[in-house]
Motif scaffolding. Sequence first.
Motif, PDB file in Angstrom:
ATOM      1  N   THR A  21       5.263   6.612  19.605  1.00  0.00           N
ATOM      2  CA  THR A  21       6.502   6.923  20.195  1.00  0.00           C
ATOM      3  C   THR A  21       6.447   7.822  21.415  1.00  0.00           C
ATOM      4  N   LEU A  22       5.517   8.717  21.521  1.00  0.00           N
ATOM      5  CA  LEU A  22       5.038   9.673  22.649  1.00  0.00           C
ATOM      6  C   LEU A  22       4.928   8.966  23.781  1.00  0.00           C
ATOM      7  N   ARG A  23       4.017   7.600  23.379  1.00  0.00           N
ATOM      8  CA  ARG A  23       3.334   6.913  24.552  1.00  0.00           C
ATOM      9  C   ARG A  23       4.455   6.104  25.234  1.00  0.00           C
ATOM     10  N   ARG A  24       5.461   5.637  24.417  1.00  0.00           N
ATOM     11  CA  ARG A  24       6.580   4.853  25.122  1.00  0.00           C
ATOM     12  C   ARG A  24       7.235   5.598  26.233  1.00  0.00           C
ATOM     13  N   PHE A  25       7.356   6.879  25.932  1.00  0.00           N
ATOM     14  CA  PHE A  25       8.206   7.799  27.052  1.00  0.00           C
ATOM     15  C   PHE A  25       7.292   8.029  28.277  1.00  0.00           C
ATOM     16  N   ALA A  26       5.986   8.424  27.917  1.00  0.00           N
ATOM     17  CA  ALA A  26       5.023   8.811  28.871  1.00  0.00           C
ATOM     18  C   ALA A  26       4.870   7.602  29.756  1.00  0.00           C
ATOM     19  N   GLU A  27       5.166   6.488  29.335  1.00  0.00           N
ATOM     20  CA  GLU A  27       5.040   5.243  30.383  1.00  0.00           C
ATOM     21  C   GLU A  27       6.021   5.140  31.171  1.00  0.00           C
ATOM     22  N   VAL A  28       7.250   6.009  30.968  1.00  0.00           N
ATOM     23  CA  VAL A  28       8.331   5.751  31.984  1.00  0.00           C
ATOM     24  C   VAL A  28       8.309   7.103  32.751  1.00  0.00           C
ATOM     25  N   ALA A  29       6.973   7.237  33.472  1.00  0.00           N
ATOM     26  CA  ALA A  29       6.775   8.726  34.081  1.00  0.00           C
ATOM     27  C   ALA A  29       7.824   8.958  35.176  1.00  0.00           C
ATOM     28  N   LEU A  30       8.244   7.976  36.029  1.00  0.00           N
ATOM     29  CA  LEU A  30       9.135   8.404  36.990  1.00  0.00           C
ATOM     30  C   LEU A  30      10.747   8.817  36.665  1.00  0.00           C
ATOM     31  N   ARG A  31      10.927   8.499  34.939  1.00  0.00           N
ATOM     32  CA  ARG A  31      12.144   8.954  34.658  1.00  0.00           C
ATOM     33  C   ARG A  31      11.829  10.449  33.874  1.00  0.00           C
ATOM     34  N   VAL A  32      10.902  10.465  33.141  1.00  0.00           N
ATOM     35  CA  VAL A  32      10.476  11.640  32.207  1.00  0.00           C
ATOM     36  C   VAL A  32       9.571  12.614  32.764  1.00  0.00           C
TER      37      VAL A  32
END
Length: 210
Positions: A21-32
Amino acid sequence: MGADRPKQFLELLGEPVLLHTLRRFAEVALRVEQLVVVLPADQFAVWQQLCAQHQIRIPHAVVAGGETRWASVRKGLAALPRQPHALVAVHDGVRPLASAEIIERAFTAAETYKAVVVAVTPKDSVRNLAQRGSYALNRARLRLVQTPQCFDLDLLRRAYQLPELPAFTDDASVVEDLCPIHIVEGDYRNLKITTPEDLIVAEALLRSLR
């Protein structure tokens, strides 16, 4: 689930559900820009051990939750800096299959609408229980709500200053008296790990993405 540990720590293809789950959001680094994981205080040591074991290098803060989901979200919000025009996504730790497309879609819509949920149309027929029997509902007008749910940060903070609602089911329920909730298309693969069968399906879906 009937497991020997909390659902977020169960293994999914050899790694904790929460790591996926954490990785899914880390992959959207320009957003998060910042990730906050809210856990019961007595689970901190377990998570630290798992981070070391799996060499988790994703930067994130860990915050102690409260007695309820409402209280936990409020504590997570308190860990975020105050900055104008910021957006925040609230996500279930046991939804490890939220795609970058879904996350981007939620953030983009929140820039305009301030309060956004991702949701899908029910596949099955739906009936409402009544005092005598039941009656059919029009599933074309119904949605199954998922996460992430994305909000203007100031708006969500204001909503969480109000008393906790008995009928609280998600963050949109807290915000809807202050702002209309906009719905964007979710994904049936964005499942929530709730039963043993969900783990089997999630593993198959993750393998298909590799």
